[in-house]
Design an enzyme around this catalytic site. Structure first.
Site, mmCIF file in Angstrom:
data_model
loop_
_atom_site.group_PDB
_atom_site.id
_atom_site.type_symbol
_atom_site.label_atom_id
_atom_site.label_comp_id
_atom_site.label_asym_id
_atom_site.label_seq_id
_atom_site.Cartn_x
_atom_site.Cartn_y
_atom_site.Cartn_z
ATOM 1 C CG LEU A 248 -1.994 -1.270 1.269
ATOM 2 C CD1 LEU A 248 -2.887 -1.161 2.464
ATOM 3 C CD2 LEU A 248 -2.448 -1.705 0.124
ATOM 4 C CG ASP A 249 3.111 4.412 -3.143
ATOM 5 O OD1 ASP A 249 4.348 4.086 -2.706
ATOM 6 O OD2 ASP A 249 2.788 5.132 -3.717
ATOM 7 C CB ALA A 250 2.018 7.089 -0.396
ATOM 8 C CB ILE A 251 -1.168 3.663 3.113
ATOM 9 C CG1 ILE A 251 -2.511 3.274 3.738
ATOM 10 C CG2 ILE A 251 0.166 3.293 4.339
ATOM 11 C CD1 ILE A 251 -3.506 3.257 2.606
#
Length: 591
Positions: A248-251
């Site tokens: 989960l990128d840059a969550i």
């Protein structure tokens, strides 16, 4: 039937917490049913009910981090006279060099994109034609556990969704977060120095959209449930094409509320819990990893109560280990290790010391002093690296990220370059491979790739220094040459991994205890879950030979001990063992 009711009740609870006051009960129930159907969760199969705190991993798990085109074959280098799809080349590389030691691969965003080397996604549902197609992705997933990015915070300003947003058309209408120049954004945490708001002209007049990272990366507005629905459809698509791990990128930046810091907000955590519930009920063997490049204490919160991320990036490890090997003192690394809580069953730390991004310094804040962080940045510049900065609330510039190939970062210590580059580099990996958690290995660390200055000049981006693109024929030639640095790195890293995967004491959730062996020797003890195997991992992190009393390690006299890395017997009669500069030992009992 009871399972279906319980599941829908749980999802309703997540949604009610996220959309409190924004959706009616009827709308919430309809949305939860829609999400269950999208994920194709079998609510009639009680056997699919998730086992709490199950460990879906073992000491055999190692994740290779790579771009889809980190290795390419052009028509000059293959007999077919055509450029081969890079994903096919990657598959060939994995089968030839990694199959025996690395069982998982994180292919960084492989979708059409407009900037940020893939993290400004134009279309989430297709594979970048320059890399290959979904069949190539699925082919890789047949032999490797596949980790994919869910770029969930933002998408490209050139996407169809954003075009439709400007035209007030669906899909895309209401998808992006808006604010006004008069809103209080003074407390917003920023990882970049560009203006937060971007002025755009829409069919309804001038608006200002929120751009946490760049003006080509426009943030979604998760207050609109259609955004959530779209992301869940994408998750299902990735599962259908072989995904086993979701990054989960840059969550941390996902939920925004004007007037707050807009990072790590409670509703962000609730969205993670919702995605966990959906994913684990649709595909129980699937893992969620949160990418949160933030101070250590905040990062730990993404475990939740074993109900958010299965794994979190151990972001403090890279700067602390780098500082250790440059200064010849492990004091800060030991202090941090002793403060880290064991990951409870059902969770693990994702350990890494290099990646496609640079070495983040925010996770070192509070662990290293400002002077020590500046000293680290200064050393990296002397070794040919770049330093990216961010603005603080008072307008000052602080080092945010070190951009340098890891092997170049370890070419010397604080006094300058020396002859111990390879030994220091291998020491860093021996430390990382033995730690509690699952190791992530960047492809350019596996290959010993050095700084790519030409790519920095070409792109104008500091991060390009560690994003070299290998021509496959040239790479094979280097790897076949026993005198090549790249051959030596691949061979010795592979040997470490081969040893690691057969040791029960290196299970990601096995016991870990930090040893006190002075500032120049870093050590920790691992014990298998069944308490049969013990491994004492010790490393000389200086360029002076270290003499270690066996009594300080406290080996049990009734056991036979051997250094797994050299097969040297450690016998009871020995009073001392010597560690050469940057030498590591994995001392295990025979059982």
């Amino acid at each position: 039937m009871e399972f279906a009711i319980d599941l829908q009740h749980k999802i309703n609870h997540h949604l009610n917490t996220i959309y409190e006051g924004l959706l009616s009960d009827v709308e919430l129930t309809a949305l939860s049913q829609q999400l269950i159907e999208t994920m194709r969760i079998n609510t009639r199969n009680k056997a699919s009910k998730v086992e709490a705190h199950a460990n879906l991993w073992s000491q055999e798990d190692v994740i290779l981090i790579t771009y889809g085109d980190s290795i390419i074959e052009t028509n000059e280098s293959n007999s077919e006279g055509l450029n081969k799809a890079p994903l096919k080349t990657l598959d060939n590389f994995l089968n030839r060099y990694c199959r025996a030691t690395i069982n998982s691969v994180h292919i960084l965003p492989f979708f059409p994109y407009s900037s940020d080397d893939g993290f400004s996604v134009i279309d989430y549902s297709t594979v970048n034609q320059g890399l290959g197609d979904w069949q190539d992705i699925s082919s890789i997933s047949e032999n490797s556990k596949l980790m994919v990015d869910l770029v969930i915070n933002h998408c490209s300003a050139r996407s169809r969704w954003f075009d439709n947003f400007l035209l007030d058309k669906s899909p895309g209408k209401g998808f992006f977060f808006e604010a006004t120049p008069d809103d209080d954004i003074s407390n917003v945490t920023r990882p970049r120095t560009s203006p937060l708001l971007k002025e755009v002209e829409t069919s309804k007049g001038t608006k200002h959209v929120w751009c946490t990272f760049s003006h080509d990366q426009v943030d979604f507005d998760f207050r609109n449930p259609e955004v959530l629905s779209a992301m869940v459809e994408i998750i299902r698509l990735y599962l259908d094409n072989g995904a086993k791990l979701f990054r989960l990128d840059a969550i941390a930046f996902l939920w925004k509320e004007v007037g707050t810091s807009c990072i790590n907000l409670p509703k962000t955590h609730e969205v993670v819990r919702l995605l966990r519930t959906l994913i684990e009920n649709a595909a129980p063997d699937t893992i969620i990893i949160t990418e949160t490049n933030i101070p250590n204490r905040e990062n730990l919160t993404y475990f939740g109560n074993a109900n958010e991320a299965h794994a979190i990036y151990n972001f403090s490890l890279p700067p602390l280990l780098l500082n250790t090997l440059l200064t010849g003192s492990c004091n800060y690394l030991k202090r941090w290790m002793m403060s880290m809580p064991p990951a409870q069953n059902g969770t693990f730390y994702f350990n890494f010391i290099a990646s496609h991004d640079g070495i983040g310094l925010r996770p070192a804040e509070g662990l290293l002093s400002e002077d020590e962080i500046w000293a680290l940045a200064d050393s990296m510049q002397k070794f040919g690296g770049k330093v990216s900065s961010r603005s603080t609330a008072d307008g000052k510039q602080k080092p945010y990220e070190l951009n340098i190939a890891l092997i170049d970062a370890l070419q010397g210590d604080v006094s300058g370059p020396d002859e111990y580059q390879l030994q220091r580099f291998l020491c860093a990996h021996a430390i990382m491979f033995g730690l509690e958690g699952v190791p992530g290995l960047y492809i350019h660390s596996l290959l010993g790739t050095t700084n790519d200055y030409d790519k920095v000049t070409h792109t104008g981006q500091n991060r390009s220094i560690n994003r070299h693109r290998w021509e496959y024929a040239d790479l094979v030639s280097e790897l076949d040459d026993v005198h090549s640095l790249h051959h030596q790195v691949l061979t010795q890293i592979s040997q470490l991994l081969s040893i690691r995967k057969s040791q029960a004491a290196f299970h990601p959730n096995a016991t870990q205890f930090t040893l006190q062996l002075g500032d120049q020797v870093f050590g920790y003890w691992r014990q298998s879950i069944d308490r049969i195997q013990s491994i004492f991992c010790i490393s000389n992190i200086s360029k002076e030979t270290q003499h270690i009393r066996l009594s300080d390690i406290n080996l049990i006299g009734t056991d036979e001990w051997v250094d797994l890395l050299t097969q040297k017997i450690i016998c009871e009669q020995m009073e001392y063992i010597d560690l050469e500069p940057y030498q590591s030992m994995w001392i295990s009992n025979r059982f």
